[in-house]
Design a protein around this motif. Structure first.
Motif, PDB file in Angstrom:
ATOM      1  N   ILE A 192       0.813  -1.290  -0.048  1.00  0.00           N
ATOM      2  CA  ILE A 192      -0.111  -0.155  -0.038  1.00  0.00           C
ATOM      3  C   ILE A 192       0.797   1.272   0.073  1.00  0.00           C
ATOM      4  O   ILE A 192       0.266   2.067  -0.302  1.00  0.00           O
ATOM      5  CB  ILE A 192      -0.824   0.021   1.335  1.00  0.00           C
ATOM      6  CG1 ILE A 192      -1.742  -1.229   1.228  1.00  0.00           C
ATOM      7  CG2 ILE A 192      -1.960   1.307   1.031  1.00  0.00           C
ATOM      8  CD1 ILE A 192      -2.816  -1.474  -0.127  1.00  0.00           C
ATOM      9  N   GLY A 193       1.933   1.089   0.302  1.00  0.00           N
ATOM     10  CA  GLY A 193       2.985   2.213   0.507  1.00  0.00           C
ATOM     11  C   GLY A 193       4.219   2.366  -0.351  1.00  0.00           C
ATOM     12  O   GLY A 193       4.260   2.905  -1.387  1.00  0.00           O
ATOM     13  N   THR A 194       5.059   1.454   0.059  1.00  0.00           N
ATOM     14  CA  THR A 194       6.415   1.238  -0.869  1.00  0.00           C
ATOM     15  C   THR A 194       6.290   1.072  -2.283  1.00  0.00           C
ATOM     16  O   THR A 194       7.121   1.432  -3.075  1.00  0.00           O
ATOM     17  CB  THR A 194       7.065  -0.044  -0.292  1.00  0.00           C
ATOM     18  OG1 THR A 194       7.535   0.464   1.210  1.00  0.00           O
ATOM     19  CG2 THR A 194       8.728   0.005  -0.837  1.00  0.00           C
ATOM     20  N   LEU A 195       5.192   0.226  -2.681  1.00  0.00           N
ATOM     21  CA  LEU A 195       4.821  -0.026  -4.109  1.00  0.00           C
ATOM     22  C   LEU A 195       4.608   1.231  -4.820  1.00  0.00           C
ATOM     23  O   LEU A 195       5.027   1.312  -5.982  1.00  0.00           O
ATOM     24  CB  LEU A 195       3.715  -0.980  -4.117  1.00  0.00           C
ATOM     25  CG  LEU A 195       3.219  -1.348  -5.665  1.00  0.00           C
ATOM     26  CD1 LEU A 195       4.563  -1.922  -6.392  1.00  0.00           C
ATOM     27  CD2 LEU A 195       2.103  -2.179  -5.624  1.00  0.00           C
ATOM     28  N   ASN A 196       3.839   2.328  -4.145  1.00  0.00           N
ATOM     29  CA  ASN A 196       3.692   3.474  -4.776  1.00  0.00           C
ATOM     30  C   ASN A 196       4.787   4.304  -4.958  1.00  0.00           C
ATOM     31  O   ASN A 196       4.998   5.073  -6.080  1.00  0.00           O
ATOM     32  CB  ASN A 196       2.707   4.296  -3.822  1.00  0.00           C
ATOM     33  CG  ASN A 196       1.092   3.591  -3.849  1.00  0.00           C
ATOM     34  OD1 ASN A 196       0.842   2.780  -4.811  1.00  0.00           O
ATOM     35  ND2 ASN A 196       0.396   4.052  -2.768  1.00  0.00           N
TER      36      ASN A 196
ATOM     37  N   VAL B 169       5.185  -9.671  -7.362  1.00  0.00           N
ATOM     38  CA  VAL B 169       5.528  -8.439  -7.653  1.00  0.00           C
ATOM     39  C   VAL B 169       6.694  -7.993  -8.010  1.00  0.00           C
ATOM     40  O   VAL B 169       6.866  -7.396  -8.699  1.00  0.00           O
ATOM     41  CB  VAL B 169       4.982  -7.572  -6.377  1.00  0.00           C
ATOM     42  CG1 VAL B 169       5.462  -6.167  -6.312  1.00  0.00           C
ATOM     43  CG2 VAL B 169       3.302  -7.913  -6.062  1.00  0.00           C
ATOM     44  N   ALA B 170       7.608  -8.684  -7.527  1.00  0.00           N
ATOM     45  CA  ALA B 170       9.052  -8.672  -7.869  1.00  0.00           C
ATOM     46  C   ALA B 170       9.557  -9.050  -9.198  1.00  0.00           C
ATOM     47  O   ALA B 170      10.156  -8.443  -9.931  1.00  0.00           O
ATOM     48  CB  ALA B 170       9.967  -9.499  -6.770  1.00  0.00           C
TER      49      ALA B 170
ATOM     50  N   GLY C  39      17.836  -2.687  -6.122  1.00  0.00           N
ATOM     51  CA  GLY C  39      16.836  -2.309  -7.048  1.00  0.00           C
ATOM     52  C   GLY C  39      15.180  -2.840  -6.519  1.00  0.00           C
ATOM     53  O   GLY C  39      15.141  -3.510  -5.449  1.00  0.00           O
ATOM     54  N   TRP C  40      14.243  -2.528  -7.082  1.00  0.00           N
ATOM     55  CA  TRP C  40      12.946  -2.687  -6.458  1.00  0.00           C
ATOM     56  C   TRP C  40      12.474  -4.213  -6.428  1.00  0.00           C
ATOM     57  O   TRP C  40      11.871  -4.586  -5.663  1.00  0.00           O
ATOM     58  CB  TRP C  40      11.844  -1.863  -7.216  1.00  0.00           C
ATOM     59  CG  TRP C  40      11.914  -0.399  -6.882  1.00  0.00           C
ATOM     60  CD1 TRP C  40      12.127   0.629  -7.678  1.00  0.00           C
ATOM     61  CD2 TRP C  40      11.390   0.196  -5.461  1.00  0.00           C
ATOM     62  NE1 TRP C  40      12.301   1.941  -6.986  1.00  0.00           N
ATOM     63  CE2 TRP C  40      11.756   1.673  -5.696  1.00  0.00           C
ATOM     64  CE3 TRP C  40      11.184  -0.379  -4.347  1.00  0.00           C
ATOM     65  CZ2 TRP C  40      11.632   2.353  -4.595  1.00  0.00           C
ATOM     66  CZ3 TRP C  40      11.062   0.522  -3.366  1.00  0.00           C
ATOM     67  CH2 TRP C  40      11.093   1.763  -3.440  1.00  0.00           C
TER      68      TRP C  40
ATOM     69  N   GLY D 100      11.289  -8.683   1.065  1.00  0.00           N
ATOM     70  CA  GLY D 100       9.959  -8.528   2.030  1.00  0.00           C
ATOM     71  C   GLY D 100       9.315 -10.081   2.078  1.00  0.00           C
ATOM     72  O   GLY D 100       8.995 -10.437   3.163  1.00  0.00           O
ATOM     73  N   GLY D 101       9.360 -10.900   0.957  1.00  0.00           N
ATOM     74  CA  GLY D 101       8.915 -12.125   1.095  1.00  0.00           C
ATOM     75  C   GLY D 101       9.385 -13.021   1.999  1.00  0.00           C
ATOM     76  O   GLY D 101       8.803 -13.918   2.879  1.00  0.00           O
TER      77      GLY D 101
END
Length: 560
Positions: A51-55, A120-121, A195-196, A203-204
């Motif tokens: 909800i935050g970092t992805l943005n 997502v990665a 990198g993102w 995170g996983g």
């Protein structure tokens, strides 16, 4: 000779229960507190990242703010979690026998969240298509919303006088905000190095912390189904009609929301989120919130009439089973609150709207360069919002926990509402060029203090505003979670708390698409002004709820 010794059990019973800060000493002897801290981390990490970092990643890829607002609708899984919350009343197969109902659900969901972060990665938003990323994020949002249902139910079920619900709620918030530090500042700094995609892989892996918490957590004793049977009010025919009406309304609302989100992400030009919210938002809220509450109230008004066949045979039909899982918690709640439910629902709908409605736009506001956005770098935002800001939130949570133990729940709730509304004005001032904050820092020589740490004036202004906003948010969050947990009946904790949290998220989440368009058209300042005005509604409902709660306590005392 008379034996004057008192049995040990009676002596223990005569010992006074710990009060105030003395509760802390008693509580930290329990493994439940450590488990609660780790489970709070497990709940906060996927929320912070999806909800935050992805943005932040999407902002770097120059995805339009309006599109980010639509993608943030994956938060609707949290807002509508009550739709599937009854499912966690059943025990998962295979591992359920070994780990128990609550812990087995947690393990399954924590693994699912880790997989979703990995998906997502693997996505590539820079390639021009957001569909793979949206699918991974949606899976993760569904899983972490469901995990929240189970964690909330566990917290309500294991609370007792030694580890009261107010304390467990505060510890949960501490774990949650520690995860926000990891998934926020840690992710922003790590993105510069690996990198993102690498950030979301890490995170996983960190979801292993949640699995550890699950293994430490004791499994609560299962609640008796006899309490559920007592809530089968009305005739079997009435219950069936109400159940079908509720399920139909929920299915329609889910279909409308999912259809719009898919259309908005797969067509160009995308349809207007503001127009959709204006046209269908009230109907969706009515179908998912108002209609079930009214129908549950109707069953309460009609009185109790358990089905004769069920009483005679001891067996329930499939419809009765669904009713027990879906509507019995709402019927119990309406029967307990009566007309006071109007006040309670109003408070829940408005209390956290001041943060939730603009939360997904925080990164665009901090990092963007138009509409009053501040234009800070990744490193600056990591320092101000996701490091310093999280510590300020933790400080607010600690203050909230102290207030809950010392001045009580209702005082804490009211103070939190006032602070949450007022601190939106700090962000509005930043969006308007910081005339008030800048003047204050100049006159108090706070610029010199920040300068001693090599922090320039623009970043210093942001950090001061974030300090006020996050201390208020942490305080209010601790008070609100404690209030909702205490409001839930242990027998129906999973569904009732899910309904409460869903209500708290619903209005703000639905409004985000329209706010994204407002920001594109008028800048950020009007958004913060709207949030501040909405906060005054919560203040009013807190006062009304305090009056209602005090009246109920007097009635209970009079009954003896």
């Amino acid at each position: 000779m008379t034996d004057n010794k008192t049995p040990a059990a009676e002596v223990a019973a005569l010992q006074p229960a710990p009060r105030g800060m003395g509760v802390l000493k008693a509580a930290f002897r329990e493994r439940r507190t450590l488990a609660m801290l780790l489970l709070g981390f497990s709940a906060g990490l996927p929320f912070a990242m999806l909800i935050g970092t992805l943005n932040a990643w999407l902002t770097e890829e120059e995805i339009p703010v309006a599109t980010i607002g639509i993608l943030s609708w994956i938060g609707l899984f949290g807002a509508f979690r009550f739709l599937w919350s009854p499912a966690v009343s059943w025990t998962p197969p295979l591992i359920g026998k070994r780990f128990g109902r609550r812990r087995s659900w947690l393990i399954v969901l924590q693994i699912t969240i880790a997989i979703a972060l990995g998906l997502v990665a693997l996505s590539h938003p820079s390639a021009g298509t957001l569909a793979p990323l949206a699918m991974g994020a949606a899976l993760g949002a569904f899983a972490f919303a469901t995990q929240d249902i189970v964690i909330d139910a566990w917290r309500i079920e294991v609370a007792d006088e030694t580890t009261p619900i107010d304390l467990l709620s505060t510890i949960y918030q501490l774990g949650y905000r520690t995860a926000a530090l990891t998934g926020g500042a840690g992710a922003l700094l790590l993105a510069s190095a690996i990198g993102w995609p690498g950030v979301f892989v890490v995170g996983g892996l960190l979801m292993g912390v949640g699995i550890l918490g699950t293994l430490i957590a004791p499994e609560p004793e299962p609640t008796s189904r006899s309490a559920v049977a007592r809530e089968r009010r009305g005739s079997p025919r009435m219950r069936l009609i109400v159940l079908v009406a509720t399920l139909t309304a929920w299915a329609w609302a889910a279909f409308m929301l999912v259809r719009f989100m898919v259309t908005a992400l797969t067509t160009s030009p995308a349809p207007s989120a503001g127009s959709f919210t204006a046209a269908w938002g009230p109907w969706i809220v009515g179908a998912t919130v108002v209609l079930p509450a009214v129908l549950a109230g109707l069953i309460v008004w009609k009185g109790s009439a358990p089905a004769a066949a069920t009483e005679a045979t001891g067996r329930s039909s499939f419809a009765d089973t669904l009713y027990d899982a879906i509507l019995a918690p709402l019927v119990e709640l309406m029967g307990r609150l009566g007309w006071g439910a109007v006040i309670v629902l109003g408070l829940i709908l408005t209390y956290r709207i001041t943060d939730g409605v603009w939360g997904p736009f925080a990164f665009p506001f901090y990092m963007g360069d138009s509409g009053g956005a501040l234009g800070h770098t990744n490193a600056e935002v990591a320092l101000a919002s996701k490091t310093f800001g999280v510590f300020m939130t933790i400080a607010g949570i600690a203050l909230g926990g102290w207030a809950l133990l010392v001045i009580g729940r209702m005082w804490s709730l009211l103070i939190g509402a006032i602070l949450s509304a007022a601190t939106n004005l700090l962000m509005m001032d930043l969006a308007m060029g910081a005339p008030v904050i800048g003047g204050f820092m100049q006159s108090t020589r706070l610029y010199d203090l920040f300068g001693a740490f090599q922090i320039g004036e623009p970043l210093a202004r942001l950090m001061l505003a974030i300090a006020g906003e996050n201390i208020a948010g942490g305080f209010a969050g601790a008070a609100f979670v404690a209030y909702l947990s205490a409001l839930s009946n242990k027998t129906f904790g999973a569904v009732q708390f899910a309904v409460f949290i869903s209500l708290a998220l619903l209005i703000g989440t639905l409004g985000r698409g329209a706010l994204g368009e407002l920001v594109d058209a008028q800048g950020y300042a009007p958004m913060f002004a709207i949030a501040a005005w909405l906060g005054l509604l919560a203040v009013g409902f807190c006062v009304l709820e305090w009056v209602r709660d005090a009246a109920e306590r007097r009635k209970a005392a009079a009954r003896g």
